[in-house]
Design a protein around this motif. Sequence first.
Motif, PDB file in Angstrom:
ATOM      1  N   CYS A  61      18.219 -56.827  37.486  1.00 24.73           N
ATOM      2  CA  CYS A  61      18.862 -57.947  36.693  1.00 24.73           C
ATOM      3  C   CYS A  61      20.213 -57.652  35.755  1.00 24.73           C
ATOM      4  O   CYS A  61      20.264 -56.605  34.926  1.00 24.73           O
ATOM      5  N   HIS A  63      21.913 -58.613  32.649  1.00 20.25           N
ATOM      6  CA  HIS A  63      21.810 -59.314  31.183  1.00 20.25           C
ATOM      7  C   HIS A  63      22.964 -59.457  30.957  1.00 20.25           C
ATOM      8  O   HIS A  63      23.752 -58.669  30.269  1.00 20.25           O
ATOM      9  N   ASP A  97      19.409 -67.198  36.958  1.00 19.35           N
ATOM     10  CA  ASP A  97      18.029 -66.887  37.295  1.00 19.35           C
ATOM     11  C   ASP A  97      17.018 -67.326  36.315  1.00 19.35           C
ATOM     12  O   ASP A  97      16.013 -67.880  36.490  1.00 19.35           O
ATOM     13  N   CYS A 113      20.039 -64.036  32.867  1.00 23.57           N
ATOM     14  CA  CYS A 113      19.885 -62.890  33.596  1.00 23.57           C
ATOM     15  C   CYS A 113      20.320 -63.385  34.896  1.00 23.57           C
ATOM     16  O   CYS A 113      19.922 -64.503  35.487  1.00 23.57           O
ATOM     17  N   ARG A 115      20.189 -61.992  39.132  1.00 22.54           N
ATOM     18  CA  ARG A 115      19.900 -61.256  40.271  1.00 22.54           C
ATOM     19  C   ARG A 115      20.891 -61.063  41.349  1.00 22.54           C
ATOM     20  O   ARG A 115      21.055 -62.423  41.874  1.00 22.54           O
TER      21      ARG A 115
END
Length: 124
Positions: A61, A63, A97, A113, A115
């Motif tokens: 992920c 951030h 996400d 976050c 992905r």
Amino acid sequence: MNTGPKAARDWARAHLDSLGWTHSAPQTVDDVLLTVSELVTNAHVHAHSAARLVLAWDGQCLHVSVHDDASALPTPREPSRDGLGGRGMLLVDALADEWEARPCPDGKSVTACFRPPSPTERSR
């Protein structure tokens, strides 16, 4: 990075390019850059504060965190039909996400976050 929205987007784009995402996940890059812009703008407009941007990739992920000096946590709210603003956190909620806001001793941090799409999702 402590800066305004355009410089924050440019800085974030360079980091996303270093991850290879500008070629492999262009839609995610667009989502991240819009989120960076919204979070940095919120820090300036609503918190009347500098925005400190941090990007961290943990292998799963990305951030995207923005810290500002105000303690009030953001919440998505229904935008006014007449108002120009009020849609920022709705956009973040739709694009990321997941996201969260946490109080800190000297303000708050808002983290979204992202992905990247899996290789099978990219080939569709």
